[in-house]
Enzyme design. Sequence first.
Site, PDB file in Angstrom:
ATOM      1  N   ASN A  85      37.230  31.315  -6.799  1.00 16.77           N
ATOM      2  CA  ASN A  85      38.055  30.311  -6.122  1.00 16.77           C
ATOM      3  C   ASN A  85      38.360  29.106  -6.979  1.00 16.77           C
ATOM      4  O   ASN A  85      39.155  28.266  -6.601  1.00 16.77           O
ATOM      5  CB  ASN A  85      37.375  29.863  -4.815  1.00 16.77           C
ATOM      6  CG  ASN A  85      35.967  29.341  -5.060  1.00 16.77           C
ATOM      7  OD1 ASN A  85      35.246  29.849  -5.914  1.00 16.77           O
ATOM      8  ND2 ASN A  85      35.578  28.334  -4.315  1.00 16.77           N
ATOM      9  N   ARG A 122       0.799  -1.230   0.000  1.00 14.99           N
ATOM     10  CA  ARG A 122       0.000   0.000   0.000  1.00 14.99           C
ATOM     11  C   ARG A 122       0.833   1.282   0.000  1.00 14.99           C
ATOM     12  O   ARG A 122       0.299   2.371  -0.177  1.00 14.99           O
ATOM     13  CB  ARG A 122      -0.975  -0.003   1.189  1.00 14.99           C
ATOM     14  CG  ARG A 122      -2.200  -0.862   0.924  1.00 14.99           C
ATOM     15  CD  ARG A 122      -3.234  -0.660   1.995  1.00 14.99           C
ATOM     16  NE  ARG A 122      -2.909  -1.408   3.210  1.00 14.99           N
ATOM     17  CZ  ARG A 122      -3.309  -1.041   4.430  1.00 14.99           C
ATOM     18  NH1 ARG A 122      -4.017   0.051   4.613  1.00 14.99           N
ATOM     19  NH2 ARG A 122      -2.979  -1.776   5.476  1.00 14.99           N
ATOM     20  N   ARG A 134      27.191  27.098   3.788  1.00 16.62           N
ATOM     21  CA  ARG A 134      27.453  25.749   3.283  1.00 16.62           C
ATOM     22  C   ARG A 134      28.557  25.058   4.100  1.00 16.62           C
ATOM     23  O   ARG A 134      29.117  25.642   5.013  1.00 16.62           O
ATOM     24  CB  ARG A 134      27.801  25.837   1.796  1.00 16.62           C
ATOM     25  CG  ARG A 134      26.596  26.316   0.950  1.00 16.62           C
ATOM     26  CD  ARG A 134      26.972  26.572  -0.483  1.00 16.62           C
ATOM     27  NE  ARG A 134      27.683  25.446  -1.056  1.00 16.62           N
ATOM     28  CZ  ARG A 134      28.501  25.509  -2.105  1.00 16.62           C
ATOM     29  NH1 ARG A 134      28.727  26.678  -2.706  1.00 16.62           N
ATOM     30  NH2 ARG A 134      29.105  24.443  -2.548  1.00 16.62           N
TER      31      ARG A 134
END
Length: 467
Positions: free
Chosen positions: A395, A17, A342
């Site tokens: 960078n 299900r 980050r």
Amino acid sequence: MTGPVDVVVMAAGKGTRMKSRLPKVLHRLGGKALAAHVIDCAAQLGARRAVVITGHGAEQVEPALAAHVQGGMPLQFVRQEPQLGTGHAVQQAVPVLADDGVTLVLSGDVPLTQPDTLRALLDLCDGQHLALLTLDLPDPSGYGRIVRGAGDGVQAIVEHKDASEQQRRITEIYSGIMAVPTRLLRGWLARLDNRNAQGEYYLTDVVKFAVADGVRVWAHRIHDALQVAGVNSPLQLAELERAHQRRAAEELMTQGVRLADPARLDVRGTLTCGQDVEIDVNCVFEGDVVLCDGVRIGANCVVANVRIGAGAVIHPFTHIDGERAGASVGAGALVGPFARLRPGAQLGPEVHIGNFVEVKNSTLAAGAKANHLAYLGDATVGERVNYGAGSITANYDGANKHRTVIEDDVHVGSNCVLVAPVTLGAGGTVAGGSTITKDTPPGALTVARGKQVSIPNWKRPQKAPKG
Ligand code: UD1
Ligand code: CA
């Protein structure tokens, strides 16, 4: 105590299900696989080992659960193929269980059972009886019914499909969880047959063998249906998720955390809070998050794998994810609105990170500010540095990442490109619009852009007249 406990987790069923390619027991609740909740509960009980019975999706289930850390408790898998019922499932596990223990049977799709409930069940088993976890349900249909004898004991569990009209009126049901001395279980499982309405080997038939052998069968009857609720469909998964989140919110509020709305908080990991922490609506916390004293989190923030220092304020719509490297925000720092931190973002005390500023793998020392529209990647930023709007560290040269070092008290104007590797000397100033490709000396003004010229009385080109 009852001696060693060996947990058997049934997880071979299909979960039709759920209508998902992912095996049911790997669906997540509070950010963690359903079966991982069950394994963690076993570890909290101090179980000697856990044996997981797999079948459907075993190739996915086994590595996913093996990777889940469980505080040193050994985890073992046995396969059940094909699936001939719950009794057949546990038959696959008994060869690896030792006779000196108690077997605690759990289901991989029942995630919210509390260790205290299972401790009470184990106490009732006491190393010599059969103990069943039961519950009264207003609508017991589909479940195995608890047939009680004259005294306190249980006489039988009758599955719904095998039950008489009269037995179907019994509202006490078997939850699917039992504790049983392993030496007795082994003998009873050998006596199972599948002569019943479903043609399955029922684990629940051990009750009648216990009664025949003169072993007492006790029921530990609980009232909290959530603790034994299974997940069979996306709707049930969502309902249990809300219940789990409500529990997490209540725990935090008990510790003194102020939630604007306990119904609008999601914790998918571990959230540790100090005193006087405030969390506004619609925040999601993932992985390991620590909020120190007096931290305030604005509305609609996603905060993952970070430590946020005392008194720091995270303004609305900020996204922080330290992932595996982690991230940290110093005491008294201001972050957001609309900021993004980050992995490896390490902000010192009183740092300000404003709207649309992205920081990755960079250290910012005390009092540094980057308030608008900027990128700092692989940078070491000194104290009190002011990093202008629209400035970025370049960078990445297409192959390698390089570092940018901005020493103390440097002012970087707006819209600068700092081409790494490069070092800006302490106290220097970089004029707006500069592209910096070489180190700059301390204390100097560095300008690296085309000189402005003006041509007086300049006539713009005209369109030629028509016709
Ligand atoms: C079972 C009980 C029932 C109880 C109910 C509670 C039996 C015979 N019946 O019924 O008394 O009220 O749980 O939810 O035990 N599984 C396997 N291999 C199998 C069959 C099942 O690993 O061959 C696993 C399933 O994946 C699931 C658990 O065992 O995690 C229970 O199976 P399920 O089919 O849901 O049992 P019920 O028929 O609902
Ligand atoms: Ca079931």
